[in-house]
Scaffold this active site. Structure first.
Site, short mmCIF file in Angstrom:
data_model
loop_
_atom_site.label_atom_id
_atom_site.label_comp_id
_atom_site.label_asym_id
_atom_site.label_seq_id
_atom_site.Cartn_x
_atom_site.Cartn_y
_atom_site.Cartn_z
N LEU A 157 0.81 -1.22 0.00
CA LEU A 157 0.00 0.00 0.00
C LEU A 157 0.84 1.27 0.00
O LEU A 157 1.93 1.31 0.56
CB LEU A 157 -0.93 0.00 1.22
N HIS B 177 -3.63 4.28 -2.20
CA HIS B 177 -4.58 3.34 -1.59
C HIS B 177 -5.24 3.98 -0.35
O HIS B 177 -6.44 3.84 -0.14
CB HIS B 177 -3.86 2.07 -1.12
N SER C 212 2.12 3.93 -7.51
CA SER C 212 1.78 2.56 -7.88
C SER C 212 2.66 1.61 -7.10
O SER C 212 3.84 1.90 -6.86
CB SER C 212 2.02 2.36 -9.38
P1 AMP Z 1 -4.02 -2.23 -6.56
O1 AMP Z 1 -3.56 -2.60 -5.19
O2 AMP Z 1 -2.95 -1.75 -7.46
O3 AMP Z 1 -4.91 -3.28 -7.16
O4 AMP Z 1 -4.96 -0.96 -6.36
C1 AMP Z 1 -6.04 -1.00 -5.46
C2 AMP Z 1 -6.87 0.24 -5.66
O5 AMP Z 1 -6.08 1.39 -5.43
C3 AMP Z 1 -7.40 0.36 -7.10
O6 AMP Z 1 -8.73 0.85 -7.06
C4 AMP Z 1 -6.45 1.35 -7.70
O7 AMP Z 1 -7.02 2.07 -8.78
C5 AMP Z 1 -6.20 2.27 -6.52
N1 AMP Z 1 -4.98 3.05 -6.73
C6 AMP Z 1 -3.76 2.57 -7.13
N2 AMP Z 1 -2.89 3.57 -7.27
C7 AMP Z 1 -3.54 4.71 -6.97
C8 AMP Z 1 -3.19 6.10 -6.94
N3 AMP Z 1 -1.96 6.51 -7.27
N4 AMP Z 1 -4.12 7.00 -6.56
C9 AMP Z 1 -5.38 6.59 -6.23
N5 AMP Z 1 -5.79 5.30 -6.23
C10 AMP Z 1 -4.89 4.37 -6.61
#
Ligand code: AMP
Length: 282
Positions: A38, A42, A190
């Site tokens: 995270l 997140h 990310s």
């Molecule tokens: P992930 O753990 O990459 O599957 O992401 C989980 C959630 O966090 C998803 O809804 C992503 O779109 C969101 N997310 C990932 N990176 C960002 C960011 N930089 N800003 C806002 N939300 C994000």
């Protein structure tokens, strides 16, 4: 052992018991699905969920069904204890961290496929991806049954796919898109940024600027195809090893842009073994 102050459940029965108690006490429930590792992006989803709903569940599950055979499932960063501490600090009330067999027991045979909006861009480059995402998100939504679920615009096409799925399947759950959080140089946060070495990290910061320049050119009336190919050329010149796509599309359907409708620019490009995506409103 659970050393963080955040309660953790690992099965559907445990999750539903907690959510049922919250509902009996009159709370609204928000869900933020994640794959862990995270970062502040997140946590912004957790905070948005906390604002709209009194109680927040974050799920943590690195979903094997959304990774292709040669993708980074095995090396995807994992740190459950660190994640739990961050979630607790952001106001999360419960971590739902099922293991693989709880999510996909032997004999699991169902897959959710969303047509149209899944097809272009990421759908072309990663054909397995959106049905893996739609299947796991459908399960997480039905397991939790929140009032609202929160997803990042960072994964813009994914957000559209999930909204379409929830509409089509009459899920009584609001799917809320939240803005992308960025580093100081504009790089979208990310979990995969952790793969970048120092030189790649420097180059990665160019992606959002090149997309901003493309938006300016498009707004100035430059032709679409030229804007997209010029942006791809700039990415390669900046040091990206490969560009999967740079595309300006209708913001709702991802079809070709039409006059008078909102547009979005979306891009995916590689730095060595790391694939980065980004997007913004045009
Ligand atoms: P992930 O753990 O990459 O599957 O992401 C989980 C959630 O966090 C998803 O809804 C992503 O779109 C969101 N997310 C990932 N990176 C960002 C960011 N930089 N800003 C806002 N939300 C994000």
């Amino acid at each position: 052992m659970n050393s963080s102050p955040l309660p953790i459940v690992r099965d559907v029965a445990g999750l539903r018991a907690v959510v049922r108690d919250w509902r009996r006490a009159g709370a609204r429930v928000g869900l933020t699905p994640t794959m862990g590792a995270l970062h502040a992006g997140h946590l912004s989803l957790v905070r948005a969920a906390k604002e709209r709903c009194g109680k927040v569940v974050a799920s943590l599950f690195v979903n094997p069904r959304q990774f292709g055979p040669n993708e980074d499932f095995d090396r995807y960063p994992r740190d459950e204890a660190g994640d739990a501490a961050l979630l607790a600090g952001a106001g999360c009330d419960l971590l739902y961290a099922p293991d693989r067999t709880a999510m996909y027991p032997a004999g699991f045979a169902t897959s959710v496929t969303v047509a149209d909006v899944s097809a272009p861009l990421e759908g072309e480059m990663r054909p397995h991806f959106f049905s893996g995402v739609a299947t796991v998100v459908a399960k997480l939504l039905l397991q939790t049954m929140p009032d609202a679920a929160f997803f990042g615009e960072k994964d813009y096409q994914q957000l559209l796919v999930i909204q379409q799925m929830a509409r089509d399947l009459d899920m009584p759950i609001a799917i809320i898109g939240c803005p992308t959080l960025r580093e100081q140089d504009g790089l979208a946060m990310s979990s995969r940024n952790a793969y970048l070495n120092a030189e790649e990290r420097r180059i990665a910061g160019r992606l959002n600027h090149i997309l901003h320049d493309a938006i300016k050119a498009f707004r100035n009336g430059d032709p679409l195809v030229g804007v997209e190919s010029e942006a791809a050329r700039h990415l390669v010149a900046a040091g990206f090893s490969k560009v999967d796509y740079v595309a300006i599309r209708d913001a709702e359907t991802l079809a070709a842009p039409a006059a008078g409708r909102a547009c979005r620019i979306l891009a995916a490009a590689w730095l060595g073994k790391t694939r980065l995506i980004d997007n913004m409103a045009v």
